[in-house]
Design an enzyme around this catalytic site. Structure first.
Site, PDB file in Angstrom:
ATOM      1  N   SER A  47       0.860  -1.188   0.000  1.00 54.97           N
ATOM      2  CA  SER A  47       0.000   0.000   0.000  1.00 54.97           C
ATOM      3  C   SER A  47       0.889   1.228   0.000  1.00 54.97           C
ATOM      4  CB  SER A  47      -0.878  -0.009   1.255  1.00 54.97           C
ATOM      5  OG  SER A  47      -1.498   1.246   1.462  1.00 54.97           O
TER       6      SER A  47
ATOM      7  N   TYR B  90      -1.972  -0.769  10.443  1.00 53.59           N
ATOM      8  CA  TYR B  90      -1.962  -0.913   8.991  1.00 53.59           C
ATOM      9  C   TYR B  90      -0.632  -0.438   8.406  1.00 53.59           C
ATOM     10  CZ  TYR B  90      -3.731  -0.932   4.208  1.00 53.59           C
ATOM     11  OH  TYR B  90      -3.916  -1.192   2.863  1.00 53.59           O
TER      12      TYR B  90
END
Length: 259
Positions: free
Chosen positions: A140, A152
Site C-alpha cells: 500500500s 496498517y
C-alpha cells in the site's frame, strides 16, 4: 514482445475486491487460478469456468502456517507446479495510535504481514521445483509514507521490507519478488469511509480512485516474463498521490494566489 504468464498462479483474498479482479484477469489470459480465501470463492470459480477459464477453490486462513502447507500440497497434487503467488489478502483498521488495541494490532499484523511470510515460505519449494516464478505482494502507499493507522502502516512497511528480503533469498531459484503499492482503490475495504475517501481523493492528482482492474494490470506485468529482470522493487499505483498529492491539494486550494 508477447506476454507470457505462469500457467498456475495462487491468489489469496481471491473471493472479492482486488483479489477477484486479479483472478479474473489471469484466467482471461489462460492461467489456471488457485483461488484462496477464508470466504467462499466457489462463485468466482464458477464464473471463471463459465467464461472459459480455469480455476480451483482452496480454503485458506493466511495466518495459519498449516493451512498454507495444505493448500500448497493441494496444488502440487492437482497441478504439479506453481509459477506465481499474489499475496493479496489484507485487512484495514482505520484507528489512531491510542485507539489501536492489542487485539487489533495483532490481527492486522498477522493477516497483512505474517500471512505473506508464511505464504512465501510455503510456496518457495514448489516454485523452485517448477523452474522459478514470480511473487507479487500487495502492499500500500501506507507502506511508503507516514499513515495515521499504526497497525496498517506497520504491516505494509513491514511487507515492503519482507518483499526485499525474499527477493534476495529466492533469486538463486529464479523466483522474483516485488511489491505493489496501490493508493485509493474502489473496493469494499473502503466501505463506510465516505468522508475519508472524499477528502483523500482531493489530494489525488488523477482526481479519482483506481479501479481494481487497473491494479491488476500491474500485477499481471510483474507476474509475466515482461518483468523478467525486475525483483526487489516497489511499484506505486496511486494516481500521483505520493509523488504530488500534497502540492496538488495546496495549489487547488490556493489557485487565486498563484496567478
Amino acid at each position: 514482445m508477447s506476454e507470457r504468464l505462469p500457467s498456475t498462479v495462487l491468489v489469496t483474498g481471491a473471493a472479492a475486491g482486488m483479489g477477484a479482479a486479479h483472478s479474473r484477469a489471469l484466467a482471461a489470459r489462460g492461467t489456471h487460478v488457485c483461488l484462496a480465501d477464508v470466504a467462499d470463492s466457489a462463485p468466482l470459480a464458477r464464473e471463471i469456468i463459465a467464461s472459459g477459464g480455469s480455476a480451483s477453490v482452496h480454503e485458506l486462513d493466511v495466518t495459519e502456517p498449516a493451512a498454507w502447507t495444505r493448500v500448497v500440497d493441494e496444488i502440487r497434487g492437482s497441478r504439479g507446479e506453481l509459477g506465481g503467488l499474489v499475496n493479496n489478502a489484507g485487512i484495514s483498521r482505520r484507528l489512531g495510535f491510542l485507539d489501536t488495541t492489542d487485539e487489533i494490532w495483532d490481527q492486522v499484523l498477522r493477516v497483512n504481514l505474517f500471512g505473506p511470510f508464511y505464504g512465501m515460505k510455503a510456496v518457495a519449494g514448489l516454485m523452485r521445483d517448477s523452474g522459478g516464478g514470480s511473487i507479487v505482494n500487495i502492499s500500500s502507499i501506507a507502506g511508503r509514507i507516514g499513515y495515521f493507522s499504526p497497525a496498517y502502516s506497520s504491516s505494509k512497511w513491514g511487507l515492503t521490507g519482507l518483499s526485499k528480503a525474499a527477493a534476495g533469498n529466492f533469486a538463486r531459484w529464479g523466483i522474483r519478488v516485488n511489491s505493489v503499492h496501490p493508493g485509493l482503490v474502489a473496493t469494499e475495504l473502503l466501505a463506510g469511509a465516505d468522508a475519508f475517501v472524499t477528502s483523500a481523493v482531493a489530494s489525488v492528482p488523477a482526481g479519482r480512485m483506481a479501479r481494481p482492474e487497473e491494479i491488476s494490470e500491474t500485477v499481471l506485468f510483474l507476474l509475466s516474463d515482461r518483468s523478467s529482470y525486475l525483483t526487489g522493487s516497489e511499484v506505486t499505483v496511486d494516481g500521483g498521490l505520493v509523488s504530488n498529492g500534497l502540492y496538488h491539494r495546496i495549489i487547488a486550494e490556493t489557485a487565486g494566489e498563484l496567478s
